[in-house]
Design an enzyme around this catalytic site. Structure first.
Site, short mmCIF file in Angstrom:
data_model
loop_
_atom_site.label_atom_id
_atom_site.label_comp_id
_atom_site.label_asym_id
_atom_site.label_seq_id
_atom_site.Cartn_x
_atom_site.Cartn_y
_atom_site.Cartn_z
N TYR A 271 0.83 -1.20 0.00
CA TYR A 271 0.00 0.00 0.00
C TYR A 271 0.87 1.26 0.00
CZ TYR A 271 -3.64 -3.36 1.31
OH TYR A 271 -4.48 -4.43 1.35
N HIS B 153 -0.12 -12.04 0.41
CA HIS B 153 -0.98 -11.00 -0.17
C HIS B 153 -1.37 -11.30 -1.63
CE1 HIS B 153 -1.60 -6.32 -0.46
NE2 HIS B 153 -2.67 -7.00 -0.81
#
Ligand code: NAD
Length: 311
Positions: free
Chosen positions: A56, A122
């Protein structure tokens, strides 16, 4: 705020939790002081589960979150981050044992903590599931033995990929996104599989990464046009009724008792205050029925993600 136990982990997580992707500026440019305030307000109001990733904002979210966490007692929050995804392209995924091991050390340093409570591979659909099962998860279990992480999970969009991993190897938690919200409830059908394996269920993106908001989906949003259109129509319908689609969406995401927690994100403290207040209020059943009827033509319409064979 209500709390639920995350699978067999014993972790008591707030039903509404804080997703820190916004802190990386993935939706818009964000102000650091505001981002830090958003984290502090969330924890003050009872949120105790925080999810982030080195992906992110290409480490920005972890860095800003680390600054916010400095002034919060470690016992006040349950922290999850991720490994394996480091950018937008296929080449930016690396689920190898050496990379994920180094990645955890980097995340700990960036956030100024000694351990994370949950480490997740992820967006596993972008990798080889054989590698995730045979190499990534064993590497993360080694870090668990070393005390760097307490529990191990996987995240991704296609529920089939999450199911494959859960059925192949012991996993503590899964994180599914955009599959338990007003326009898509596919996660509900998969719950029996996850609960059978005593896997904790984390739901993310109750606003469908912006689909179910007055601002609308960001330009990069991967949903098909007809989904964007119908969600925009639902937002207008709520507005005309003097209501808010965001409120309905947050409340709806909390209605399934088998889902331990739902991650919502915002770098705007006012949005987080609202989200937490809405979680305590009863849902408007009449408005809900109208909005579900509007969204029916696109119910469970999703989009491909990652490798074809993992969808
Ligand atoms: P979301 O559905 O929570 O939507 C976020 C967007 O909605 C942001 O633009 C935010 O500013 C806006 N918003 C939030 N509250 C609002 C309010 N009250 N009023 C108006 N707008 C509001 O989507 P998300 O941020 O993608 O998901 C939440 C978290 O879930 C992420 O931060 C991340 O931690 C996690 N997540 C993980 C994965 C994964 O692992 N693959 C994928 C998606 C999300």
């Amino acid at each position: 705020m209500r709390y639920r136990v995350l699978g067999h982990t014993g972790l008591k997580v707030s039903t509404l939790s804080f997703g820190a992707s916004s802190l990386g500026g993935v939706f818009r440019e964000v102000d650091e002081a505001q981002s830090i305030r958003a984290v502090h307000i969330s924890v003050e109001r009872g949120i105790n589960f925080i999810d982030v990733s080195p992906f992110y904002g290409l480490t920005q979210a972890e860095t800003v979150l680390g600054k916010a966490l400095k002034t919060i007692g470690r016992e006040k929050y349950i922290l999850a981050t991720k490994v394996g995804r480091y950018g937008q392209e296929m080449k930016d995924f690396d689920f190898s044992a050496s990379r994920v091991t180094a990645s955890v050390e980097e995340s700990l340093k960036r956030m100024g903590v000694e351990h994370v409570d949950l480490i997740q591979a992820h967006d596993i659909e972008f990798g080889s599931l054989e590698e995730v099962i045979g190499e990534t998860i064993p590497a993360l279990r080694k870090l668990q033995k070393a005390g760097k992480v307490r529990f191990v999970g996987v995240t991704g969009l296609p529920l089939a990929a999450l199911r494959t991993v859960v059925e192949a190897t012991p996993i503590d938690a899964i994180l599914s996104y955009c599959h338990f919200e007003l326009n898509d409830t596919a996660l509900a059908d998969m719950i029996p599989v996850f609960t059978k394996h005593r896997v904790g269920i984390i739901n993310a993106s109750p606003l469908g990464m912006g689909l179910l908001s007055n601002r609308g989906a960001p330009v990069w949003h991967p949903a098909p046009e007809e989904v964007k259109e119908m969600c925009a129509r639902a937002a207008v319908h709520c507005r005309v009724r003097g209501a808010s689609v965001e409120k309905l969406a947050v409340q709806y995401s909390l209605t399934n008792p088998d889902i331990a927690t739902t991650l919502v994100g915002s770098a705007n403290p006012k949005n987080m205050e609202r989200n937490i207040a809405w979680a305590e209020e009863p849902i408007d059943q009449a408005l809900l029925a109208e909005v579900l009827a509007i969204l029916k033509p696109v119910h469970n319409v999703t989009w491909p993600s990652g490798r074809g064979e993992n969808n």
